[in-house]
Design an enzyme around this catalytic site. Structure first.
Site, mmCIF file in Angstrom:
data_model
loop_
_atom_site.group_PDB
_atom_site.id
_atom_site.type_symbol
_atom_site.label_atom_id
_atom_site.label_comp_id
_atom_site.label_asym_id
_atom_site.label_seq_id
_atom_site.Cartn_x
_atom_site.Cartn_y
_atom_site.Cartn_z
ATOM 1 N N CYS A 110 -1.964 -2.724 7.696
ATOM 2 C CA CYS A 110 -1.828 -3.652 6.564
ATOM 3 C C CYS A 110 -0.516 -4.424 6.568
ATOM 4 C CB CYS A 110 -2.060 -2.904 5.259
ATOM 5 S SG CYS A 110 -3.784 -2.365 5.122
ATOM 6 N N LYS A 114 -6.835 -5.249 -2.861
ATOM 7 C CA LYS A 114 -7.590 -5.814 -1.737
ATOM 8 C C LYS A 114 -8.534 -4.777 -1.172
ATOM 9 C CE LYS A 114 -3.865 -4.483 1.322
ATOM 10 N NZ LYS A 114 -4.630 -3.434 2.031
ATOM 11 N N ASP A 134 0.800 -1.247 0.000
ATOM 12 C CA ASP A 134 0.000 0.000 0.000
ATOM 13 C C ASP A 134 0.826 1.287 0.000
ATOM 14 O OD1 ASP A 134 -1.896 -1.982 0.261
ATOM 15 O OD2 ASP A 134 -2.810 -1.212 2.090
HETATM 16 C C1 VGL Z 1 -4.647 0.665 5.815
HETATM 17 C C2 VGL Z 1 -6.189 1.634 7.198
HETATM 18 C C3 VGL Z 1 -7.175 1.473 6.254
HETATM 19 C C4 VGL Z 1 -3.227 0.249 5.598
HETATM 20 C C5 VGL Z 1 -5.618 0.487 4.857
HETATM 21 O O1 VGL Z 1 -2.790 0.153 4.432
HETATM 22 O O2 VGL Z 1 -2.520 0.036 6.613
HETATM 23 N N1 VGL Z 1 -4.938 1.227 6.982
HETATM 24 N N2 VGL Z 1 -6.870 0.897 5.078
#
Ligand code: VGL
Ligand code: ZN
Length: 241
Positions: A187, A142, A44
């Site tokens: 994540c 995802k 991410d």
């Molecule tokens: C994430 C919060 C919401 C992350 C993703 O990538 O850690 N955190 N969505």
């Protein structure tokens, strides 16, 4: 070295734990050399999680040069993207009267509510422009089911729905995962924990991550990871990085 010596060497190094299941050599003070059974997972590293994005992680941009450099040490690289529908169940805006960073109970359990972020196809959901991973082999998205979140790159938050990543990695003979990216306590941690659950050796490269740290979530994540055998290392522990 003759055969007897080689056998003795292998026995003694095995006893010292110098070789992981990956066959990567890692002695105290020595560097880890990821082989063809290791994968770098880049979680991410998207505009949404970096300053100017919708859910910025403090220092998020700092992971980019570290990951770019780590990439040269890996034969296998997988990239993930948080990839939500508009009005996703993890958005506070989807629940009347709820504010970001509060929690509610959904049918699969507790869910932290976030600002709207990483909506499919938006610039906010794109990978950071300075991330340079030309050798990456797979991008896995995802969190695309409207009613289920997925911090983990392996399994959605209902703890039933697979993303297919474990099958992909196993089919490719991968034994060890090295997790980097954003955010350490969500994540990255869930991905590393699920990697262990799926039977992989797992490392988190700490200086290639940054955390959200909501109500002590960072310390809790490290504690949980340590309890499950996730190893905490630095990018300098990897050979060539
Ligand atoms: C994430 C919060 C919401 C992350 C993703 O990538 O850690 N955190 N969505
Ligand atoms: Zn998300």
């Amino acid at each position: 070295m003759n055969d007897t010596h080689r056998r003795r060497f292998l026995q003694s190094t095995a006893a010292l734990g110098l070789f992981g299941a990956s066959g990567a050599l890692f002695a105290a003070g020595a560097k880890i050399k990821p082989g063809d059974k290791a994968v770098l997972i880049v979680v991410d590293v998207q505009n949404c999680f970096i300053d100017g994005g919708t859910l910025p992680v403090k220092g998020g941009a700092d992971v980019v040069p570290v990951i770019n450099q780590l990439a040269a040490s890996f034969q296998n690289i997988v990239v993930t993207q948080d990839w939500h529908t508009q009005g996703h169940a993890s958005f506070a805006s989807a629940h009347a009267g709820q504010k970001p960073f509060s929690s509610i109970k959904l049918n699969y359990g507790n869910q932290v509510l976030w600002p709207d972020h990483c909506v499919q196809g938006t610039d906010d959901a794109a990978l950071h422009k300075d991330l340079k991973l030309p050798t990456a082999q797979l991008i896995i998205r995802k969190g695309f089911h409207a009613d289920v979140d997925s911090y983990s790159a392996f399994e959605e938050a209902d703890r039933k729905t697979s993303t297919g990543l474990a099958g992909y990695l196993k089919a490719r003979g991968i034994k060890t995962v090295f997790v980097t990216g954003l955010a350490t306590d969500f994540c990255v941690a869930w991905t590393a924990l699920d990697a262990r659950k799926a039977g992989f050796d797992a490392y988190v490269i700490e200086d290639a991550t940054r955390a959200i740290d909501l109500n002590g979530s960072l310390a809790a994540a490290w504690k949980q990871m340590s309890a499950k055998g996730v190893k905490r290392i630095q990018s300098a522990d990897i050979q060539g990085a």
